[in-house]
Write an enzyme that holds these catalytic residues in place. Sequence first.
Site, mmCIF file in Angstrom:
data_model
loop_
_atom_site.group_PDB
_atom_site.id
_atom_site.type_symbol
_atom_site.label_atom_id
_atom_site.label_comp_id
_atom_site.label_asym_id
_atom_site.label_seq_id
_atom_site.Cartn_x
_atom_site.Cartn_y
_atom_site.Cartn_z
ATOM 1 N N LYS A 1 1.860 8.444 -9.499
ATOM 2 C CA LYS A 1 1.851 8.032 -10.902
ATOM 3 C C LYS A 1 2.320 6.594 -11.000
ATOM 4 O O LYS A 1 2.971 6.060 -10.088
ATOM 5 C CB LYS A 1 2.720 8.951 -11.759
ATOM 6 C CG LYS A 1 4.205 8.935 -11.413
ATOM 7 C CD LYS A 1 5.008 8.073 -12.338
ATOM 8 C CE LYS A 1 6.487 8.131 -12.010
ATOM 9 N NZ LYS A 1 7.139 6.842 -11.988
ATOM 10 N N PRO B 1 2.802 5.821 -0.485
ATOM 11 C CA PRO B 1 3.869 5.097 0.220
ATOM 12 C C PRO B 1 5.256 5.490 -0.304
ATOM 13 O O PRO B 1 5.448 5.657 -1.509
ATOM 14 C CB PRO B 1 3.577 3.623 -0.094
ATOM 15 C CG PRO B 1 2.192 3.585 -0.631
ATOM 16 C CD PRO B 1 1.891 4.932 -1.194
ATOM 17 N N SER B 2 6.203 5.640 0.602
ATOM 18 C CA SER B 2 7.580 5.972 0.234
ATOM 19 C C SER B 2 8.249 4.785 -0.429
ATOM 20 O O SER B 2 7.982 3.632 -0.094
ATOM 21 C CB SER B 2 8.379 6.369 1.484
ATOM 22 O OG SER B 2 7.860 7.557 2.015
ATOM 23 N N GLY C 1 7.895 3.478 -5.928
ATOM 24 C CA GLY C 1 7.946 3.700 -7.366
ATOM 25 C C GLY C 1 6.764 4.479 -7.903
ATOM 26 O O GLY C 1 6.500 4.469 -9.105
ATOM 27 N N LEU C 2 6.051 5.177 -7.018
ATOM 28 C CA LEU C 2 4.850 5.914 -7.409
ATOM 29 C C LEU C 2 5.095 7.414 -7.555
ATOM 30 O O LEU C 2 4.171 8.175 -7.827
ATOM 31 C CB LEU C 2 3.728 5.664 -6.396
ATOM 32 C CG LEU C 2 3.287 4.203 -6.276
ATOM 33 C CD1 LEU C 2 2.328 4.032 -5.096
ATOM 34 C CD2 LEU C 2 2.636 3.730 -7.565
ATOM 35 N N GLY C 3 6.337 7.844 -7.367
ATOM 36 C CA GLY C 3 6.710 9.236 -7.590
ATOM 37 C C GLY C 3 6.282 10.207 -6.517
ATOM 38 O O GLY C 3 6.169 11.404 -6.780
ATOM 39 N N GLY D 1 7.712 11.655 -3.815
ATOM 40 C CA GLY D 1 8.593 12.787 -3.540
ATOM 41 C C GLY D 1 8.646 13.763 -4.699
ATOM 42 O O GLY D 1 8.613 14.981 -4.511
ATOM 43 N N SER D 2 8.698 13.247 -5.912
ATOM 44 C CA SER D 2 8.719 14.107 -7.100
ATOM 45 C C SER D 2 7.396 14.844 -7.261
ATOM 46 O O SER D 2 7.363 16.032 -7.597
ATOM 47 C CB SER D 2 9.000 13.280 -8.356
ATOM 48 O OG SER D 2 10.293 12.725 -8.304
ATOM 49 N N SER D 3 6.307 14.149 -7.017
ATOM 50 C CA SER D 3 4.992 14.779 -7.101
ATOM 51 C C SER D 3 4.862 15.881 -6.057
ATOM 52 O O SER D 3 4.338 16.967 -6.343
ATOM 53 C CB SER D 3 3.898 13.733 -6.918
ATOM 54 O OG SER D 3 2.623 14.316 -7.039
ATOM 55 N N ASP E 1 11.212 12.676 -12.677
ATOM 56 C CA ASP E 1 9.748 12.594 -12.702
ATOM 57 C C ASP E 1 9.077 13.955 -12.512
ATOM 58 O O ASP E 1 7.891 14.115 -12.806
ATOM 59 C CB ASP E 1 9.235 11.665 -11.592
ATOM 60 C CG ASP E 1 9.583 10.211 -11.819
ATOM 61 O OD1 ASP E 1 10.114 9.875 -12.894
ATOM 62 O OD2 ASP E 1 9.321 9.399 -10.906
#
Length: 177
Positions: free
Chosen positions: A9, A97-98, A101-103, A105-107, A139
């Site tokens: 995201k 990518p870790s 800021g693309l979420g 781990g939460s996704s 998130d």
Amino acid sequence: MYSINAHAKVNIFLKITGHKEDYHTLVSRFMRVEDLYDTIAFVPCECDSFTIEGCEDVPLKSNTIYKAYKALNEHTGDLDILNFFYKHKVVVTKRIPSQAGLGGGSSDAAAFMRLVKEACNLLLSTEELAQIGSRIGADIPFFVYNYPSANVSGFGEIVHPFEEAPLKLELFTPDIG
């Protein structure tokens, strides 16, 4: 084998509105990135304990998928979850990518929760899954609801779908976290 995509995201905007203890409150719009996702799969395997492959750089107890597993167990007390993961391992194919800021781990955690609900026939609503997820990360509720775009507020637990045309995005992620 069970499998699900866990999309990245982007924040269209983000405003930090306050904080309480170690958490901040926010107002934001999140938009799912359709062509960037990790894949979460439950692969048959005789396992002595909960097993995740594909996230070797993250200690198990820090992994959001493991935290989601623990939270689901604590919330439901359902032995079907425990028994399922003695017969299946979690395999993560990382593409997000870790620390970008693309979420990711939460996704991954939210997709894991949605897939466990299906695989173990859990009688939990999407709202209940989102609430369980909100205790793991801000998130996660957005990803549990799986909206293409949403306005998110509070500690991330207030999620309202937002209708807008998908943006054409080109993401650049440097090799720094």
